[in-house]
Design a protein around this motif. Sequence first.
Motif, short mmCIF file in Angstrom:
data_model
loop_
_atom_site.label_atom_id
_atom_site.label_comp_id
_atom_site.label_asym_id
_atom_site.label_seq_id
_atom_site.Cartn_x
_atom_site.Cartn_y
_atom_site.Cartn_z
N GLN A 25 38.27 63.25 -18.43
CA GLN A 25 38.07 62.01 -19.11
C GLN A 25 38.08 60.58 -18.31
N TYR A 26 36.98 60.23 -18.55
CA TYR A 26 37.00 58.56 -17.74
C TYR A 26 37.28 57.73 -18.64
N ARG A 27 37.92 56.59 -17.87
CA ARG A 27 38.25 55.19 -18.41
C ARG A 27 37.74 54.10 -17.56
N ASN A 28 37.01 53.00 -17.94
CA ASN A 28 36.81 51.86 -17.12
C ASN A 28 37.71 50.78 -17.49
N HIS A 29 38.00 50.14 -16.49
CA HIS A 29 38.62 48.73 -16.69
C HIS A 29 38.29 47.63 -15.91
N GLY A 30 38.27 46.40 -16.47
CA GLY A 30 37.80 45.30 -15.81
C GLY A 30 36.31 45.13 -16.07
N TYR A 31 35.69 44.11 -15.10
CA TYR A 31 34.22 43.63 -15.23
C TYR A 31 33.88 43.29 -13.62
N VAL A 32 33.00 43.72 -13.40
CA VAL A 32 32.22 43.00 -11.92
C VAL A 32 30.63 42.78 -12.28
N PRO A 33 30.35 41.41 -12.00
CA PRO A 33 28.93 41.02 -12.17
C PRO A 33 28.10 41.96 -11.35
N SER A 34 26.94 41.94 -12.02
CA SER A 34 25.70 42.81 -11.30
C SER A 34 25.17 42.11 -9.95
N GLU A 35 24.44 42.68 -9.37
CA GLU A 35 23.74 41.90 -8.03
C GLU A 35 22.82 40.95 -8.61
N GLU A 36 22.23 41.17 -9.94
CA GLU A 36 21.35 40.10 -10.23
C GLU A 36 22.01 39.07 -10.79
N GLU A 37 23.19 39.01 -11.22
CA GLU A 37 23.88 37.95 -11.63
C GLU A 37 24.50 37.35 -10.32
N LEU A 38 25.03 38.13 -9.38
CA LEU A 38 25.57 37.31 -8.22
C LEU A 38 24.43 36.58 -7.46
N ALA A 39 23.13 37.37 -7.47
CA ALA A 39 22.20 36.48 -6.86
C ALA A 39 21.79 35.29 -7.42
N GLU A 40 22.25 34.91 -8.74
CA GLU A 40 22.19 33.42 -9.20
C GLU A 40 23.19 32.49 -8.75
N VAL A 41 24.08 33.07 -8.06
CA VAL A 41 25.12 31.97 -7.46
C VAL A 41 24.59 31.34 -6.05
N VAL A 42 24.62 30.21 -6.00
CA VAL A 42 24.00 29.79 -4.54
C VAL A 42 25.11 29.15 -3.89
N ILE A 43 25.19 29.66 -2.66
CA ILE A 43 26.36 29.29 -1.80
C ILE A 43 26.20 27.93 -1.36
N GLY A 44 27.10 27.02 -1.31
CA GLY A 44 26.77 25.62 -0.89
C GLY A 44 26.67 24.77 -2.08
N VAL A 45 26.05 25.29 -3.35
CA VAL A 45 25.48 24.40 -4.18
C VAL A 45 26.69 24.55 -5.61
N ASP A 46 26.71 25.80 -6.04
CA ASP A 46 27.49 26.05 -7.31
C ASP A 46 28.87 25.80 -7.20
N THR A 47 29.61 25.43 -8.19
CA THR A 47 30.83 24.91 -8.32
C THR A 47 31.73 26.10 -9.21
N LYS A 48 32.92 25.59 -9.24
CA LYS A 48 33.85 26.62 -10.13
C LYS A 48 33.19 26.97 -11.56
N ASP A 49 32.96 25.62 -12.09
CA ASP A 49 32.48 25.59 -13.33
C ASP A 49 31.06 26.28 -13.41
N SER A 50 30.23 26.18 -12.70
CA SER A 50 28.96 26.78 -12.73
C SER A 50 29.09 28.27 -12.41
N VAL A 51 29.79 28.75 -11.77
CA VAL A 51 30.19 30.23 -11.57
C VAL A 51 30.72 30.89 -12.68
N ALA A 52 31.71 30.14 -13.28
CA ALA A 52 32.45 30.70 -14.35
C ALA A 52 31.27 30.85 -15.60
#
Length: 149
Positions: A25-52
């Motif tokens: 039996q398998y149980r999943n806990h938590g959440y991790v964004p996909s690679e596509e969602e992480l690609a939308e985060v721009v280093i040096g541009v996005d803020t905490k609010d935009s990441v959330a």
Amino acid sequence: MANMKKPVKAAIFALCILGAGCSAQYRNHGYVPSEEELAEVVIGVDTKDSVAETLGAPTAGGVLEDGGFYYVRSRVRTIGPSRPTEISRELVAVTFDNNGIVSNVERFGLEDGQVVVLSRRVTDNGLNNISFIRQLLGNLGSFDPNALL
């Protein structure tokens, strides 16, 4: 011949029940964004609010106010009465600079994990398993009425 069908059916039924109870039996806990969602985060541009807004609320935040966002997901397998085993863990850490701008996005797996030994420090009270009643009765003989005056 008809009498033999009942024991055979009962044996097959028992094996099916036993097999179902010992299946994984398998149980999943938590959440991790996909690679596509992480690609939308721009280093040096996005803020905490935009990441959330882009990735969703983090599983955990940094200890300090300027700490990062941590997204954690784990998968646990249980077989029958045995102890559950964590078979995969993934952590995405989004860190921010002092201005709240994204400075790094990292992904870690179970193989990157490190066992952290927790220790508990307990203050010794010197009583060594003496109950409250025994303490109370032990103090009766040491009562000095002159100390009240």
